[in-house]
Design a protein around this motif. Structure first.
Motif, mmCIF file in Angstrom:
data_model
loop_
_atom_site.group_PDB
_atom_site.id
_atom_site.type_symbol
_atom_site.label_atom_id
_atom_site.label_comp_id
_atom_site.label_asym_id
_atom_site.label_seq_id
_atom_site.Cartn_x
_atom_site.Cartn_y
_atom_site.Cartn_z
ATOM 1 N N GLU A 160 0.834 -1.212 0.000
ATOM 2 C CA GLU A 160 0.000 0.000 0.000
ATOM 3 C C GLU A 160 0.871 1.265 0.000
ATOM 4 N N ALA A 161 1.905 1.238 0.834
ATOM 5 C CA ALA A 161 2.802 2.392 0.930
ATOM 6 C C ALA A 161 3.484 2.681 -0.417
ATOM 7 N N ALA A 162 3.678 1.623 -1.205
ATOM 8 C CA ALA A 162 4.315 1.796 -2.513
ATOM 9 C C ALA A 162 3.280 1.996 -3.629
ATOM 10 N N GLY A 163 2.019 2.190 -3.229
ATOM 11 C CA GLY A 163 0.957 2.372 -4.231
ATOM 12 C C GLY A 163 0.613 1.073 -4.948
ATOM 13 N N GLU A 164 0.779 -0.033 -4.202
ATOM 14 C CA GLU A 164 0.548 -1.333 -4.826
ATOM 15 C C GLU A 164 -0.446 -2.178 -4.027
ATOM 16 N N VAL A 165 -0.867 -3.274 -4.671
ATOM 17 C CA VAL A 165 -1.752 -4.211 -3.974
ATOM 18 C C VAL A 165 -1.159 -5.618 -4.064
ATOM 19 N N TYR A 215 1.249 -5.526 -7.340
ATOM 20 C CA TYR A 215 0.960 -4.835 -8.603
ATOM 21 C C TYR A 215 0.607 -3.380 -8.334
ATOM 22 N N LYS A 216 1.080 -2.492 -9.213
ATOM 23 C CA LYS A 216 0.719 -1.074 -9.158
ATOM 24 C C LYS A 216 -0.800 -0.940 -9.233
ATOM 25 N N LYS A 217 -1.316 0.099 -8.610
ATOM 26 C CA LYS A 217 -2.771 0.234 -8.531
ATOM 27 C C LYS A 217 -3.447 0.474 -9.883
ATOM 28 N N ASP A 218 -2.665 0.879 -10.913
ATOM 29 C CA ASP A 218 -3.313 1.043 -12.216
ATOM 30 C C ASP A 218 -3.133 -0.185 -13.115
#
Lengths: 467, 467
Positions: free
Chosen positions: A382-387, A408-411
């Motif tokens: 989450e801190a790295a913008g990932e899931v 994986y990146k959130k996009d």
């Protein structure tokens, strides 16, 4: 020179010939006069035959597909008839094969359905509902001539009445016997093509495929056991199938009704090179991580999914990753890699100390003790913008497969999943910048049965039904 | 009773028969002695024929598919040979058809490729690269016997050498003539099955399909004109195709190589009910709205895309929505709706005052004047947590289609697109809660040619190639 005579005149004719040709026979100009007993004559007679090319092709094709050998053929130039001599024992089968070809003019498929449970039962209902349309629009006549469960089986040469198959199973079912069942589906009836549809998840049944293909039975199945089982056995089946002109379809082994295997095959057959197949192959694990968003602990999400019926009775069956590993093995082999399930690195989400729990209840009770580790991983992501996503990967370049928890990146398309959707991304030489992605429910009786049904129809098209 | 005699003995035999049977003839017990001239005898001879069921089926099938009528048949019970009497003019073709069936034992397809431009040229290269694998693994022999552009065509009965087709076109190409080309592909050669592959976007060529199917030619195409053209013409083609046992495949008309049409067909054939098909069908419009995120005006994004070659030379061809409307029409008709392109409501993104611009340059120059309206729409959407997407919709329940700019929540799969991807969502009775989604590049020479190629192979499988 050969000719057919009625059985009772054989002796007289034979004597007459021997006497008339004695000189030629003793002189060695004729080798012998042979009598072939127990033959029958089958004739196709019709006014329009003269002007219709293809009548003899259809006629002989019907006989060939019913595996009937022809001793002699005669067709006069009036072209009102074609006459063949065949073994007497083939006579009824031949008559029926030809009749069904000419009068019905349908692609008729005899089907044996194994495992009339949730999936198989839904399939039977789908076939029942669609039969009229298939007959009308595609000239496909699907005849379920056998249904077998583990204890009972129901047989009917002319086709089981699918509006009442559940009652009929109960009322008229006999003791299940796989050898007898196979014999019956393959056996002495008037439908030239037969297919075994294995709707179980049983390795024993999967071990019959080789024998079925060898006996000319086509095979359709959602059962993963054959294709993810021992590599040698799998290669043996594929090899036989290629050589035997029988068909073996298993779209529903990965992603249920989603077009995964057929898409992969299409790419490979047309010369595209697979670089990578990556996907979320388990509806359960998709659901768990789509909902593990920080509001609840992982064990709470599991408990919730279990209660909603989204997991197996013992959630360890999902969390172990074995089912995902089977799918990765299937896709890897389809892509030409010689992978074995046993050698595939699989990251199990079942904590080691809980693998030995005696019951699902005990497991669920102790699972919260292990929440911290996954929570930490989730927060880091989450801190790295990932899931976090539990994925299977076929790396066709490095020739290996893995099953693991990845970030994986959130996009990324995998990050944006909802529900219990499966998602599969094919990266290939042609689809290199942007992969080809298929997404949707990859489990459930309706969609799985739909995938099997689709394979059965593909078989019918391959066997000559109009498209 | 009939028998074949050499041409020079016909007269003598005929006289002898007439004299011998005079009584029977005058008495009316025999109707006549008929001589059928100009016949040839074709015999298949082989030791193993006796024990191999299916030889006669293959033999007669080969003749039937080559459209050869059989006057008389004879097979002795020694079963070392099958002999047929055919018209003399069919003799060479028959011999070759049978030869290619037995000795090569391949599914051989004669192909005529129309439009060897970017798509058609890529297809020819893909076929060249894959030929050996297809021969080896699937026993499929693809023979391109004709290639035609708008001015030149190249013909070769034994198959054009695809490693040099570009030079050969230049060096040996003759004046293009579609009637001659069709005649050649269909005509007097030894390959029983022929397919016309139309790689153009030409409505005139699409108007030939009916005639081709009528003449027994299969048709494969990425050309949208036939299926999105006049409804009556489309229905006539489909009707003929169903009745004629020829195949007509057009996967690449929607989404290029993405499995869209085949997926839709699979759902429909197995009895699923389509509720809604919704998608972003234009790579160009996908790119424009994926990049219209508030940092630049819409006209700037269009200019950028035009420069990168992502739009047609005149961007109005993309912005008008006609191409999307054609795809919606194709999918709607495939789903059973009787829609016409003309009656489909299409929201054009070309401002009315600019429709009449004389050139693309003039259009691009004036487009910024209309940026404000779209900017406003984008901001309104943004404020509601939504994005703008240019989509096509088939509403199978209301039996209508639309092409329009719509707003989607930011977590909707359509909102999360990148690049120039197409995305298509099928909502059906089986895929109701969560749709079945296919996503990926829906344009480009490699993937489009791959989609056409995949259809050609499907044809080969339908014609009997092993899977």
């Amino acid at each position: 020179v050969c000719f057919a005579v009625p059985e009772k005149e054989v002796k007289a004719v034979s004597e007459a010939l021997n006497s008339r040709f004695r000189q030629a026979l003793t002189g060695g100009r004729l080798s012998q006069i042979e009598v072939i007993p127990n033959c029958s004559i089958l004739a196709a007679v019709g006014q329009k035959m003269a002007s219709t090319p293809g009548v003899s092709a259809t006629f002989f094709n019907a006989l060939a597909k019913a595996n009937i050998n022809i001793r002699a053929i005669a067709q006069g130039c009036s072209e009102y008839n074609i006459t063949v001599v065949i073994k007497r024992e083939d006579c009824i089968r031949a008559l029926r094969a030809v009749h069904s070809r000419f009068y019905l003019s349908r692609t008729t498929l005899a089907m044996g359905i194994i495992g009339p449970g949730l999936i198989g039962g839904t399939l039977l209902d789908q076939i029942r509902d669609q039969a009229a349309v298939l007959n009308e629009e595609f000239k496909i006549d699907l005849r379920v001539i056998g249904i077998t469960g583990s204890s009972k089986m129901l047989l009917s040469e002319s086709g089981i009445d699918l509006s009442r198959w559940r009652e009929l199973m109960k009322e008229e079912g006999e003791s299940a016997n796989m050898e007898k069942f196979t014999q019956y589906v393959r056996g002495n009836h008037f439908i030239p093509n037969s297919v075994m549809v294995d709707c179980t998840a049983d390795a024993d049944i999967a071990s019959c495929y080789y024998d079925w293909l060898l006996r000319g039975l086509h095979v359709v199945t959602p059962n993963k056991k054959a294709n993810s089982g021992p590599l040698e056995q799998y290669l043996k089946i594929r090899d036989l199938q290629r050589k035997s002109y029988t068909h073996y379809f298993y779209e529903a082994t990965v992603g249920a009704g989603l077009p995964i295997i057929s898409t992969l095959r299409g790419l490979l057959e047309t010369g595209d090179k697979i670089l990578r197949i990556e996907g979320i192959f388990s509806g359960t694990l998709s659901y768990l991580f789509n909902n593990f968003v920080g509001t609840r602990s992982f064990s709470e999400v599991v408990a919730e999914a279990k209660q909603a019926g989204f997991t197996e009775p013992d959630p360890r069956d999902d969390l172990s990753g074995t089912d995902v590993a089977r799918k990765v093995t299937i896709l890897a082999r389809e892509s030409g890699l010689k992978l074995d399930l046993e050698s595939l690195p699989v990251q199990s989400l079942v904590p080691k100390p809980l693998q030995g729990c005696a019951s699902a209840e005990e497991f669920m009770e102790k699972l919260p003790q292990f929440d911290e580790e996954l929570s930490k991983q989730r927060q880091e992501a989450e801190a790295a913008g990932e899931v976090l996503r539990y994925v299977g990967v076929v790396d066709a370049v490095a020739k290996k497969g893995t099953v693991e928890l990845k970030r994986y990146k959130k996009d990324h398309p995998f990050a944006q999943l909802s529900g219990a959707d499966n998602i599969i991304a094919f990266t290939t030489t042609r689809y290199k910048e942007q992969p080809l992605i298929v997404r949707g429910p990859g489990a459930g009786a309706q969609v799985t049965a739909g995938g099997i049904f689709s394979d059965i129809l593909r078989l019918a098209f391959y066997l000559g039904a109009p498209s």
